[in-house]
Design an enzyme around this catalytic site. Structure first.
Site, PDB file in Angstrom:
ATOM      1  N   LYS A   5       0.645  -1.278   0.423  1.00  0.00           N
ATOM      2  CA  LYS A   5       0.441   0.163   0.583  1.00  0.00           C
ATOM      3  C   LYS A   5       1.269   1.024  -0.091  1.00  0.00           C
ATOM      4  O   LYS A   5       2.343   1.118   0.191  1.00  0.00           O
ATOM      5  CB  LYS A   5      -0.787  -0.476   1.338  1.00  0.00           C
ATOM      6  N   TYR A  60     -12.585  -2.833  -3.497  1.00  0.00           N
ATOM      7  CA  TYR A  60     -13.180  -3.229  -1.611  1.00  0.00           C
ATOM      8  C   TYR A  60     -14.413  -3.240  -1.342  1.00  0.00           C
ATOM      9  O   TYR A  60     -15.216  -2.435  -0.988  1.00  0.00           O
ATOM     10  CB  TYR A  60     -12.551  -1.429  -0.871  1.00  0.00           C
ATOM     11  N   ASN A 106      -1.984  -0.432   6.742  1.00  0.00           N
ATOM     12  CA  ASN A 106      -1.735  -1.415   7.065  1.00  0.00           C
ATOM     13  C   ASN A 106      -0.356  -1.970   5.985  1.00  0.00           C
ATOM     14  O   ASN A 106      -0.491  -3.538   6.524  1.00  0.00           O
ATOM     15  CB  ASN A 106      -2.605  -2.667   7.901  1.00  0.00           C
ATOM     16  N   HIS A 125      -1.940  -5.865   1.214  1.00  0.00           N
ATOM     17  CA  HIS A 125      -3.037  -6.454   0.873  1.00  0.00           C
ATOM     18  C   HIS A 125      -2.672  -7.861   0.533  1.00  0.00           C
ATOM     19  O   HIS A 125      -2.183  -7.778  -0.194  1.00  0.00           O
ATOM     20  CB  HIS A 125      -3.820  -5.770   0.290  1.00  0.00           C
ATOM     21  N   GLU A 129      -9.357 -10.492  -7.869  1.00  0.00           N
ATOM     22  CA  GLU A 129      -8.375  -8.920  -7.622  1.00  0.00           C
ATOM     23  C   GLU A 129      -7.212  -9.451  -9.010  1.00  0.00           C
ATOM     24  O   GLU A 129      -6.908  -8.112  -8.853  1.00  0.00           O
ATOM     25  CB  GLU A 129      -7.854  -9.027  -6.316  1.00  0.00           C
TER      26      GLU A 129
HETATM   27  P1  CMP Z   1      -6.947  -5.046   3.719  1.00  0.00           P
HETATM   28  O1  CMP Z   1      -6.496  -6.221   4.391  1.00  0.00           O
HETATM   29  O2  CMP Z   1      -6.146  -4.608   2.696  1.00  0.00           O
HETATM   30  O3  CMP Z   1      -8.811  -5.216   3.425  1.00  0.00           O
HETATM   31  C1  CMP Z   1      -9.769  -4.230   3.685  1.00  0.00           C
HETATM   32  C2  CMP Z   1      -9.503  -2.968   4.651  1.00  0.00           C
HETATM   33  O4  CMP Z   1      -9.435  -2.059   5.149  1.00  0.00           O
HETATM   34  C3  CMP Z   1      -8.169  -3.318   6.225  1.00  0.00           C
HETATM   35  O5  CMP Z   1      -6.475  -3.693   4.779  1.00  0.00           O
HETATM   36  C4  CMP Z   1      -7.262  -1.909   6.436  1.00  0.00           C
HETATM   37  O6  CMP Z   1      -7.197  -1.517   5.957  1.00  0.00           O
HETATM   38  C5  CMP Z   1      -8.989  -1.289   6.323  1.00  0.00           C
HETATM   39  N1  CMP Z   1      -9.854  -1.731   8.018  1.00  0.00           N
HETATM   40  C6  CMP Z   1     -10.527  -2.628   8.520  1.00  0.00           C
HETATM   41  N2  CMP Z   1     -10.792  -2.574   8.935  1.00  0.00           N
HETATM   42  C7  CMP Z   1     -11.140  -0.918   9.398  1.00  0.00           C
HETATM   43  C8  CMP Z   1     -11.281   0.181  10.374  1.00  0.00           C
HETATM   44  N3  CMP Z   1     -12.276  -1.291  11.405  1.00  0.00           N
HETATM   45  N4  CMP Z   1     -11.079   1.102  10.225  1.00  0.00           N
HETATM   46  C9  CMP Z   1     -10.747   1.377   8.801  1.00  0.00           C
HETATM   47  N5  CMP Z   1      -9.477   0.632   8.267  1.00  0.00           N
HETATM   48  C10 CMP Z   1     -10.417  -0.339   8.596  1.00  0.00           C
END
Ligand code: CMP
Length: 133
Positions: free
Chosen positions: A10, A50, A113, A116, A127
């Site tokens: 990311k 998403y 984070n 992905h 995807e």
């Molecule tokens: P990812 O694995 O890319 O899949 C969905 C993303 O949503 C996740 O990583 C996080 O970056 C984000 N995400 C999931 N839960 C939350 C939350 N409660 N608040 C903000 N972002 C979230």
């Protein structure tokens, strides 16, 4: 079973120059890099990627974050690649991710984070098609 999975570093991971370190973890597992590109994600692609989160309160923040800078999109292939990749990236929330996982070692937050990865065979197929076809 030999599988292919979609993985994206990311914008936070790209900005922090973590691409090389993250690629090494996949190569250490003897996975093969099939496709890779540095790219900007359009709002349309972000919303489609998403789509399962479209009704969540954090959806607009999620779209804003993934479109905020370049991502490094990849397809990795290997034995049980989908499940193993989920294991090595760690829990979604970096605060809860185990040490030794990518999120546990490099991240400090829930939304930013670092990485992905597809969570199932169906997601991987969807995807990979979305980002590479
Ligand atoms: P990812 O694995 O890319 O899949 C969905 C993303 O949503 C996740 O990583 C996080 O970056 C984000 N995400 C999931 N839960 C939350 C939350 N409660 N608040 C903000 N972002 C979230």
């Amino acid at each position: 079973m030999i599988e292919q999975t979609f993985v994206a570093i990311k914008p936070d991971g790209v900005k922090r120059k973590l691409i090389g370190k993250i690629i090494s973890r996949f190569e250490d597992l003897d996975f093969t890099l099939k496709h890779a590109k540095l790219m900007n994600v359009s709002r349309e692609l972000a919303k489609e990627h998403y789509v399962e989160h479209k009704d969540k309160a954090f959806f607009s923040d999620l779209v804003a974050f993934i479109t905020s800078g370049e991502i490094f999109a990849m397809v990795w292939e290997g034995e049980n690649a989908i499940e193993i990749t989920r294991k090595i990236i760690g829990s979604t929330n970096c605060i809860k991710a185990d040490a030794g996982t990518i999120r546990g070692d490099f991240g400090n937050e829930l939304q930013k984070n670092i990485i992905h990865a597809s969570d199932s065979l169906e997601s991987a197929k969807r995807e990979i098609k979305l980002f590479f076809e």
